[in-house]
Motif scaffolding. Structure first.
Motif, short mmCIF file in Angstrom:
data_model
loop_
_atom_site.label_atom_id
_atom_site.label_comp_id
_atom_site.label_asym_id
_atom_site.label_seq_id
_atom_site.Cartn_x
_atom_site.Cartn_y
_atom_site.Cartn_z
N PRO A 146 1.37 3.47 5.88
CA PRO A 146 2.14 2.25 6.19
C PRO A 146 2.75 2.25 7.59
CG PRO A 146 2.68 3.06 3.98
CD PRO A 146 1.84 4.11 4.64
N ALA A 147 3.22 3.40 8.06
CA ALA A 147 3.87 3.44 9.37
C ALA A 147 2.90 3.04 10.48
CB ALA A 147 4.44 4.84 9.63
N ARG A 150 2.28 -0.69 10.31
CA ARG A 150 3.42 -1.43 10.86
C ARG A 150 3.36 -1.44 12.38
NH1 ARG A 150 8.49 -1.70 12.90
NH2 ARG A 150 10.07 -2.83 11.70
N THR A 197 2.68 -1.76 -0.51
CA THR A 197 3.31 -0.94 0.52
C THR A 197 2.65 -1.14 1.88
OG1 THR A 197 1.92 0.91 -0.26
CG2 THR A 197 4.20 0.83 -1.03
N ALA A 201 4.40 -3.21 5.09
CA ALA A 201 4.50 -2.61 6.42
C ALA A 201 3.95 -3.55 7.48
CB ALA A 201 3.74 -1.28 6.43
N GLN A 204 6.52 -6.26 8.09
CA GLN A 204 7.64 -5.75 8.87
C GLN A 204 7.28 -5.68 10.35
OE1 GLN A 204 8.15 -2.07 6.75
NE2 GLN A 204 9.70 -2.89 5.37
#
Length: 791
Positions: A146-147, A150, A197, A201, A204
């Motif tokens: 997810p990081a 994002r 999830t 991300a 976001q």
């Protein structure tokens, strides 16, 4: 101020332009000053294309709509501009100037100086000419990161904002239920937690860049019968609540998404565009969503033309407005004159118009579009640029080095090594036979919503706008000392077998054969994957299986490489290929990533976001099924996949040990705590993906055999170990009970720490105690997974 009184031209700033006033007061004052026609004008878009000369945009002549008279519309205002960059090829800087000039005209033409909100597609990158083509969402799911997603989304959002776009039509949060559906490539996978999830991300990241993220398609689109686009959806309220809705719930609650787009499909006879219980009752009254609901393109008109639940355009408009759709896209059709007349004669309450326009104007105020210092020129341009538009060409780079680095990192993490007998990584082969329809095709890495495949195919004389090296080219760079021979063998879907003899001859003469198969992305039958490109079975398109089998008959080791938009049954290759490398449209850096995996420069770490079927005809067949959805003695069809959800190999080995459970019991409002150690026991660095599944053996309603409730990527050096400490709230065991409410029931559970849905490594058997407990949309959604270095 009365609606029929012209706005006074005074030196005092109007309340709606006062940035120090509360947003609600600004919006209320503006609505009170507007006529019915002016309010309704904020509720529709006009499909346009930016000018490659920097002039104003031109209305797009779409085959499904009659031409729009922009001059006639603008005096009352305009809600949205549809896809100014995603309609025709345009230099980004000149497109930005074109959009800015159009916005200035729109604001100057209506009484209140309100510009339009500009939206564009951004499914796998900003869908504009010259913008970075990132891996498709199915690859995001394969990365389990997810990081990184994002970070990618934030970069996409910055590029969109730099040229004046406000809203992006992404992400797709549909959970795959049938891989025959053409839009599988646009999804993140077949598990709602993974979709939620990763999708959250992305939201976001996009929102952090100031772009309004649009969740789609709400809800049920991917559950259409037989995987046919727009076909009716056969699902009960429990499947909808427990499988299809959670990603949307998470993206609204944790992602802060400011827009939602309806699904085209109907569920049990109710089209989503007409579903008040869904778009208002659940979305707004229960989940407290306060953004805008925008129509998927032509969806309101479809209430009359396809669904047959509206008698005329006014009826369609009233039905959609009542259900909760605020903005008609892509063009004005039903929310223009038909809606105006329906309100005027009392068929549709004006209060519904006020409700929708309040949401639209609230969003425009939040974006600064009504502030006195609003400037139509985006940050990438200045006032002097208008003097010499020709000098702007090439000024804005939407595919810079940082973007390409991100695209390559994600592509590398998303490649899944399905099988390997030790042939990979290739050890300095002298002769490589490169075979297959996707081996030397630049666009084989792109999905259907990339600009080249979505728009560029209609402009064959226009350059692609981005660098797209073929696998043939990147392999030559990766193996400079090898002799690489090439044969197409067959086309993606033409069925041509005339090239098999040459292909097998080259294979016999080589040390290793790389056969590169898969899809061609397109729209509505122009491809083998993409919107409207549904399939009857999951057999490889065209004659690709025959090509693969012919190569397997040669003694030379065969490495099968897939550039595809969905999983395919691979027949004999499952057991006979020396290795299988699965890639889901990995974007503009995809072939470099694949070459790196084949050479060993990149250690594969992707995991399957969708199961790979063993046979072509066992659909639908996601891992997330009840016991009787899996292989059983009562059916002669075995849907067991060849490679399960979550599966993926590495060039190193990992050992999972020392499972500890702090307490075997917890109350239904409590939590469990587990820990385990993962060690890289191999000789090179690599990444393991620890997956946590929940199995509920006895429940009041039928449950899936297991479902994903958490995961964590661990990058480990050789001999390095980490201790994972996992806290699992009882809320994650909740499901929709018989009365339609979400419940946590007491009883035994299994918490499976697994390398895939078919490969549990460690299992904790625990028990929930106490009374049943009902939970709602405020429940805890995640396990907490902490990584600790061990000595």
């Amino acid at each position: 101020m009365n609606a029929d009184v012209a706005v006074e031209n005074t030196s005092a700033i109007a309340l709606w332009n006062d940035p120090t006033a509360p947003v609600s007061a600004r919006v209320d004052a503006l609505i009170d000053a507007m006529t019915l026609e002016e309010k309704i004008a904020q509720l529709f878009g006009v499909w346009v294309g930016a000018s490659d000369e920097g002039g104003e945009v031109a209305p797009h002549q779409h085959e499904m709509e009659e031409p729009v008279d922009l001059d006639a519309l603008l005096p009352t205002g305009l809600g949205q501009l549809t896809r100014p960059f995603g309609t025709v090829p345009v230099d980004p800087a000149l497109g930005a100037l074109s959009l800015a000039r159009t916005q200035a005209r729109i604001a100057a033409t209506n009484r209140f100086g309100i510009p339009a909100l500009a939206h564009d597609e951004c499914l796998a990158g900003f869908a504009a000419w010259g913008a970075t083509a990132y891996p498709v969402p199915l690859s995001w799911g394969a990365a389990f990161d997810p990081a990184l997603v994002r970070e990618m989304a934030e970069a996409i959002g910055r590029d969109m904002r730099s040229v004046g776009v406000h809203q992006g039509l992404a992400p797709v949060l549909d959970v795959v239920r049938d891989a025959r559906w053409g839009r599988v490539e646009e999804t993140i996978g077949e598990d709602p937690y993974l979709v939620g999830t990763i999708g959250t991300a992305y939201v976001q990241g996009l929102e952090s860049a100031g772009i309004v993220a649009t969740l789609k398609h709400f809800a049920g689109y991917s559950a259409s019968r037989a995987g046919r686009n727009l076909a009716p959806t056969s699902m009960g309220p429990r499947e909808r609540a427990d499988v299809l809705l959670p990603p949307f719930e998470m993206a609204i609650r944790e992602g802060g998404a400011r827009s939602v787009m309806n699904a085209y499909t109907d569920t049990d006879g109710v089209p989503s565009a007409a579903d008040e219980a869904l778009l208002t009752g659940l979305l707004r009254d229960t989940w407290d969503f306060d953004g805008t609901v925008v129509a998927d393109y032509f969806a309101i008109a479809f209430l009359k033309t396809l669904h047959g639940v509206a008698a005329d355009w006014a009826d369609a408009a009233g039905t959609a407005l009542r259900a909760g759709i605020d903005v008609e896209l892509p063009n004005v059709k039903t929310y223009g004159a038909p809606l105006t007349e329906a309100v005027a004669d009392g068929r549709v309450p004006e209060a519904l118009v006020d409700r929708a326009v309040r949401r639209v104007l609230t969003q425009k105020v939040a974006l600064g579009l009504l502030d006195p210092d609003w400037n139509p020129l985006p940050a990438a341009l200045d006032a002097t640029d208008e003097d010499d538009p020709s000098a702007l060409r090439g000024r804005i780079d939407l595919d810079g080095p940082a973007n390409r680095t991100l695209a390559r990192t994600l592509a590398e993490q998303a490649i899944v090594l399905l099988s390997n007998d030790g042939t990979l990584p290739l050890d300095r082969p002298r002769r490589i036979a490169l075979i297959g329809p996707n081996a030397d095709e630049p666009t084989a890495v792109l999905g259907c919503y990339s600009f080249p495949q979505h728009i560029g195919v209609r402009h064959p004389d226009t350059p692609l706008g981005i660098e797209l090296p073929t696998l043939r080219e990147t392999l030559a760079a990766e193996f400079p000392d090898a002799e690489i021979t090439y044969a197409r063998g067959t086309g993606v879907d033409d069925g041509d077998l005339s090239g098999l003899a040459e292909a097998t001859r080259l294979a016999r003469e080589a040390d290793v054969t790389l056969v590169v198969l898969g899809d061609r992305a397109g729209l509505f039958g122009r491809g083998t994957s993409g919107e409207g490109c549904d399939v009857a079975t999951l057999a490889l398109p065209g004659a690709q299986q025959q090509l693969l089998d012919a190569l397997l008959d040669v003694e030379t080791p065969v490495v099968t490489v897939l550039l595809a938009g969905r999983p395919y049954a691979l027949g004999r290759a499952v057991g006979e290929s020396a290795a299988i490398v699965q890639s889901f449209f990995p974007g503009e850096e995809g072939t470099r990533a694949i070459a790196g995996v084949l050479a060993g420069r990149v250690n594969p770490s992707g995991r399957l976001p969708v199961s790979v079927p063993r046979g072509p005809g066992s659909q639908p067949g996601a891992y997330l099924g009840a016991p009787l959805a899996h292989a059983s003695e009562v059916s002669s069809i075995d849907p067991t996949p060849a490679f399960a959800f979550g599966h993926g190999l590495s060039y190193t080995r990992f050992e999972w040990t020392d499972l500890a459970v702090e307490a075997q019991e917890a109350p239904t409002d409590g939590e469990f705590a587990l820990s385990l150690t993962v060690c890289n026991t191999g000789k090179r660095s690599g990444t393991e993906v620890v997956q946590l599944y929940l199995h509920d053996p006895v429940a009041s309603v039928v449950q899936p055999v297991q479902r994903l409730i958490g995961y964590s990527r661990l990058a480990l050096e050789p001999r390095e170990a980490r201790r994972l400490r996992i806290t699992i709230p009882a809320d994650l065991a909740s499901f929709t009970g018989r009365d339609g409410r979400r419940v946590v029931e007491p009883g035994e559970l299994e918490l499976r720490l697994s390398a895939s849905s078919a490969d549990p490594r460690l299992t904790a058997r625990v028990t929930l105690t106490g009374a049943e407990r009902h939970v709602d949309h405020t429940r805890r959604l995640h396990a907490t997974i902490l990584q600790e270095q061990t000595t």
